[in-house]
Design an enzyme around this catalytic site. Structure first.
Site, PDB file in Angstrom:
ATOM      1  N   LYS A 105       0.844  -1.169   0.338  1.00 29.76           N
ATOM      2  CA  LYS A 105       0.482   0.363  -0.087  1.00 29.76           C
ATOM      3  C   LYS A 105       0.608   1.547  -0.357  1.00 29.76           C
ATOM      4  CE  LYS A 105      -3.020   2.835   2.449  1.00 29.76           C
ATOM      5  NZ  LYS A 105      -3.318   3.100   4.383  1.00 29.76           N
ATOM      6  N   GLY A 166      -7.575   9.154  11.101  1.00 29.98           N
ATOM      7  CA  GLY A 166      -7.978   9.648  11.969  1.00 29.98           C
ATOM      8  C   GLY A 166      -9.043  10.406  12.459  1.00 29.98           C
ATOM      9  N   ASN A 214      -8.806   1.939  10.786  1.00 34.76           N
ATOM     10  CA  ASN A 214      -7.888   1.110  11.710  1.00 34.76           C
ATOM     11  C   ASN A 214      -8.476   2.185  12.839  1.00 34.76           C
ATOM     12  OD1 ASN A 214      -4.821   0.756  13.032  1.00 34.76           O
ATOM     13  ND2 ASN A 214      -4.348   2.989  13.122  1.00 34.76           N
TER      14      ASN A 214
END
Length: 262
Positions: A105, A166, A214
């Site tokens: 990636k 995030g 994540n």
């Protein structure tokens, strides 16, 4: 449906076929044991590994490979923390020498507080990696023009952000993501910005091939429970996409016929 992903509904990237459409990261968890438990609860088959931030080889420190087993999960090395094409290419060449990885990636970030991808550097790095024999899944902005350029340059998947890394803001530009999905001939995965299960379901309802996350799991109050929620959200969104949603209407349409009323 028993809550498991239907075995007949698979997706493929770079000649590899997967059943789970949920990819999870390996950062921000309390420890690698919790990370492994979350990956299992998510039903994931692929985990992304930030090569600059995860210990893979030092036996004197906790190692990811002792918990998230490479024989159970496909490792997808990524270039998180790289800000130039040269940094990213050098890191992935070292990873290939160390672990034999060729499915990778690519992400090349802008060195700003929003951490959006630097698309000029990303495209340049992609061309170098493809010429060097890598199969490259590319993290990118939600720009249909650049997504097409990445595909034309040899990306085996494009991974537009839903929102900044995030941030947990969910999919901010449904129109652009829809255009990317419509034009793509390679898998499209939403990568970054997912905050909760409805965000993942929306991505799948739109026709994405998979979702990568994540922080949404790692920073949940109960990461293992959230991993399970994300698993079900991805399955539900995919099933809804395959079923084909009803048409949206301006006005009401009664569930029961109006003719023949007493």
């Amino acid at each position: 449906m028993d809550g498991s992903q239907p075995t007949h509904d698979t997706w493929s990237v770079a000649g590899r076929t997967f059943t789970s459409r949920l990819i999870v990261g390996t950062g921000k968890y309390k420890d690698y044991a919790q990370n492994a438990a979350a990956a299992e609860a998510a039903g994931a088959e692929i985990v992304t590994v930030a090569l600059r931030r995860v210990n893979l080889s030092d036996p004197g420190q906790p190692r990811l490979v002792d918990h998230v087993k490479p024989d159970r999960f496909t490792y997808l090395p990524n270039t998180a923390g790289c800000y130039t094409g040269e940094e990213a290419v050098r890191l992935l060449r070292l990873a290939r020498e160390a672990g034999g990885w060729d499915l990778v990636k690519l992400e090349v970030l802008s060195n700003t507080k929003h951490l959006l991808p630097d698309m000029e550097e990303t495209l340049r790095a992609l061309k170098m990696l493809v010429a060097d024999g890598f199969q490259v899944m590319v993290y990118c902005s939600d720009d249909p023009v650049y997504a097409q350029k990445l595909e034309d340059a040899g990306a085996c998947a494009v991974m537009p952000l839903g929102a900044p890394i995030g941030s947990g803001r969910g999919i901010q530009n449904v129109l652009n993501l829809g255009l990317i999905i419509e034009q793509a001939r390679v898998p499209v995965l939403v990568d970054a910005g997912v905050g909760t299960a409805s965000d993942a379901a929306l991505a799948m309802e739109m026709g994405c091939d998979a979702v990568l996350m994540n922080t949404a799991i790692a920073e949940a109050r109960d990461p293992i429970r959230m991993a399970g929620a994300m698993k079900h959200a991805v399955i539900a969104g995919r099933e809804a996409f395959l079923a084909g949603r009803m048409a949206k209407r301006m006005y009401a349409d009664p569930s029961s016929p109006l003719s023949g009323l007493i």
